[in-house]
Scaffold this motif. Structure first.
Motif, PDB file in Angstrom:
ATOM      1  N   ALA A 101       0.820  -1.210   0.000  1.00  8.79           N
ATOM      2  CA  ALA A 101       0.000   0.000   0.000  1.00  8.79           C
ATOM      3  C   ALA A 101       0.857   1.264   0.000  1.00  8.79           C
ATOM      4  N   VAL A 102       1.790   1.355   0.931  1.00 12.61           N
ATOM      5  CA  VAL A 102       2.637   2.561   1.015  1.00 12.61           C
ATOM      6  C   VAL A 102       3.514   2.674  -0.233  1.00 12.61           C
ATOM      7  N   GLY A 103       4.049   1.545  -0.674  1.00 11.38           N
ATOM      8  CA  GLY A 103       4.873   1.554  -1.881  1.00 11.38           C
ATOM      9  C   GLY A 103       4.103   2.049  -3.093  1.00 11.38           C
ATOM     10  N   THR A 104       2.884   1.536  -3.271  1.00  9.24           N
ATOM     11  CA  THR A 104       2.068   1.955  -4.414  1.00  9.24           C
ATOM     12  C   THR A 104       1.702   3.430  -4.318  1.00  9.24           C
ATOM     13  N   LEU A 105       1.320   3.887  -3.124  1.00  8.87           N
ATOM     14  CA  LEU A 105       0.971   5.305  -2.971  1.00  8.87           C
ATOM     15  C   LEU A 105       2.178   6.209  -3.211  1.00  8.87           C
ATOM     16  N   CYS A 106       3.349   5.817  -2.706  1.00 11.26           N
ATOM     17  CA  CYS A 106       4.566   6.615  -2.949  1.00 11.26           C
ATOM     18  C   CYS A 106       4.893   6.652  -4.439  1.00 11.26           C
ATOM     19  N   TRP A 107       4.766   5.516  -5.102  1.00 15.43           N
ATOM     20  CA  TRP A 107       5.040   5.441  -6.528  1.00 15.43           C
ATOM     21  C   TRP A 107       4.073   6.328  -7.314  1.00 15.43           C
ATOM     22  N   ARG A 108       2.791   6.308  -6.930  1.00 14.29           N
ATOM     23  CA  ARG A 108       1.799   7.133  -7.619  1.00 14.29           C
ATOM     24  C   ARG A 108       2.068   8.620  -7.389  1.00 14.29           C
ATOM     25  N   MET A 109       2.762   8.950  -6.290  1.00  6.52           N
ATOM     26  CA  MET A 109       3.075  10.363  -6.023  1.00  6.52           C
ATOM     27  C   MET A 109       4.391  10.791  -6.663  1.00  6.52           C
ATOM     28  N   GLY A 110       5.022   9.889  -7.415  1.00 12.28           N
ATOM     29  CA  GLY A 110       6.194  10.289  -8.182  1.00 12.28           C
ATOM     30  C   GLY A 110       7.514   9.686  -7.771  1.00 12.28           C
ATOM     31  N   ALA A 112      10.471   6.915  -7.441  1.00 14.34           N
ATOM     32  CA  ALA A 112      10.929   5.792  -8.262  1.00 14.34           C
ATOM     33  C   ALA A 112      10.406   4.502  -7.639  1.00 14.34           C
ATOM     34  N   PRO A 113      10.014   3.513  -8.455  1.00 12.49           N
ATOM     35  CA  PRO A 113       9.403   2.294  -7.916  1.00 12.49           C
ATOM     36  C   PRO A 113      10.220   1.596  -6.829  1.00 12.49           C
ATOM     37  N   VAL A 114      11.514   1.450  -7.028  1.00 18.30           N
ATOM     38  CA  VAL A 114      12.326   0.754  -6.022  1.00 18.30           C
ATOM     39  C   VAL A 114      12.320   1.531  -4.709  1.00 18.30           C
ATOM     40  N   ARG A 115      12.536   2.820  -4.773  1.00 17.16           N
ATOM     41  CA  ARG A 115      12.521   3.649  -3.557  1.00 17.16           C
ATOM     42  C   ARG A 115      11.141   3.638  -2.893  1.00 17.16           C
ATOM     43  N   TYR A 117       8.836   1.256  -2.918  1.00 14.18           N
ATOM     44  CA  TYR A 117       8.544   0.004  -2.227  1.00 14.18           C
ATOM     45  C   TYR A 117       9.519  -0.268  -1.084  1.00 14.18           C
ATOM     46  N   VAL A 118      10.728   0.252  -1.167  1.00  9.92           N
ATOM     47  CA  VAL A 118      11.635   0.172  -0.008  1.00  9.92           C
ATOM     48  C   VAL A 118      11.057   0.996   1.138  1.00  9.92           C
ATOM     49  N   THR A 119      10.539   2.171   0.815  1.00 10.30           N
ATOM     50  CA  THR A 119       9.887   3.005   1.829  1.00 10.30           C
ATOM     51  C   THR A 119       8.708   2.273   2.448  1.00 10.30           C
ATOM     52  N   GLY A 120       7.903   1.611   1.624  1.00 10.52           N
ATOM     53  CA  GLY A 120       6.779   0.829   2.127  1.00 10.52           C
ATOM     54  C   GLY A 120       7.229  -0.300   3.038  1.00 10.52           C
ATOM     55  N   GLY A 121       8.305  -0.984   2.655  1.00  8.65           N
ATOM     56  CA  GLY A 121       8.827  -2.071   3.488  1.00  8.65           C
ATOM     57  C   GLY A 121       9.360  -1.576   4.818  1.00  8.65           C
ATOM     58  N   VAL A 122      10.107  -0.493   4.791  1.00  9.98           N
ATOM     59  CA  VAL A 122      10.644   0.083   6.025  1.00  9.98           C
ATOM     60  C   VAL A 122       9.498   0.557   6.919  1.00  9.98           C
ATOM     61  N   ALA A 123       8.504   1.218   6.325  1.00 11.63           N
ATOM     62  CA  ALA A 123       7.355   1.684   7.112  1.00 11.63           C
ATOM     63  C   ALA A 123       6.630   0.503   7.751  1.00 11.63           C
ATOM     64  N   GLY A 124       6.420  -0.560   6.997  1.00  8.23           N
ATOM     65  CA  GLY A 124       5.737  -1.736   7.529  1.00  8.23           C
ATOM     66  C   GLY A 124       6.467  -2.360   8.700  1.00  8.23           C
ATOM     67  N   VAL A 125       7.774  -2.520   8.561  1.00  9.54           N
ATOM     68  CA  VAL A 125       8.568  -3.139   9.627  1.00  9.54           C
ATOM     69  C   VAL A 125       8.631  -2.234  10.854  1.00  9.54           C
TER      70      VAL A 125
END
Length: 150
Positions: A101-110, A112-115, A117-125
């Motif tokens: 969810a966080v990865g997709t929302l970050c990606w939709r806001m501009g 880069a996909p890898v960054r 989803y890394v942000t989403g993973g870090v947020a989740g953990v």
């Protein structure tokens, strides 16, 4: 255009009341009413949402307009992502569902996909560890429950 904010405020106030009522339906935690339980965080969110909604109703923005075109599409995508998040929370678990969810929302806001989803993973953990160890509240592990030995 102040009517837009008032309509939105009323809808959010209804959501806040429903969300707050839903939070009261959780079973009482072991240790009595004084301890922080699973209903605490949703109740706080419901109060903040209710206060924000009342502000919109009482003091609307005089020159707002409903979004059109690409902005409206992005808002619809965000709502769909959040709906999918709630549906995937139990089966996938908090960490994976949050990553998506966080990865997709970050990606939709501009981002880069890898960054994104890394942000989403870090947020989740980080949020999982915060809730599990600092607040002593259980979040679903979903498919990761294999790691837990269940």
């Amino acid at each position: 255009m102040t009517l837009n904010d008032r309509i939105f405020g009323i809808l959010m106030l209804v959501l806040a009341v429903a969300y707050g009522w839903g939070a009261t339906q959780f079973p009482e935690p072991f240790g009595g009413a004084e301890s922080v339980g699973p209903e605490t965080f949703p109740k706080v969110i419901a109060v903040v949402l209710a206060l924000s909604s009342l502000y919109l109703i009482v003091k609307p923005d005089p020159d707002n307009a409903w979004p059109k075109g690409r902005i409206a599409l992005e808002l619809i995508i965000a709502v769909l992502v959040l709906i999918a998040y709630t549906l995937l929370l139990e089966p996938l678990g908090f960490i994976l569902a949050t990553l998506l969810a966080v990865g997709t929302l970050c990606w939709r806001m501009g981002a880069a996909p890898v960054r994104a989803y890394v942000t989403g993973g870090v947020a989740g953990v980080v949020v999982y560890l915060l809730f599990t160890f600092a607040l002593d509240l259980a979040l679903p592990l979903g498919v990761l429950s294999v790691l837990e030995g269940s």
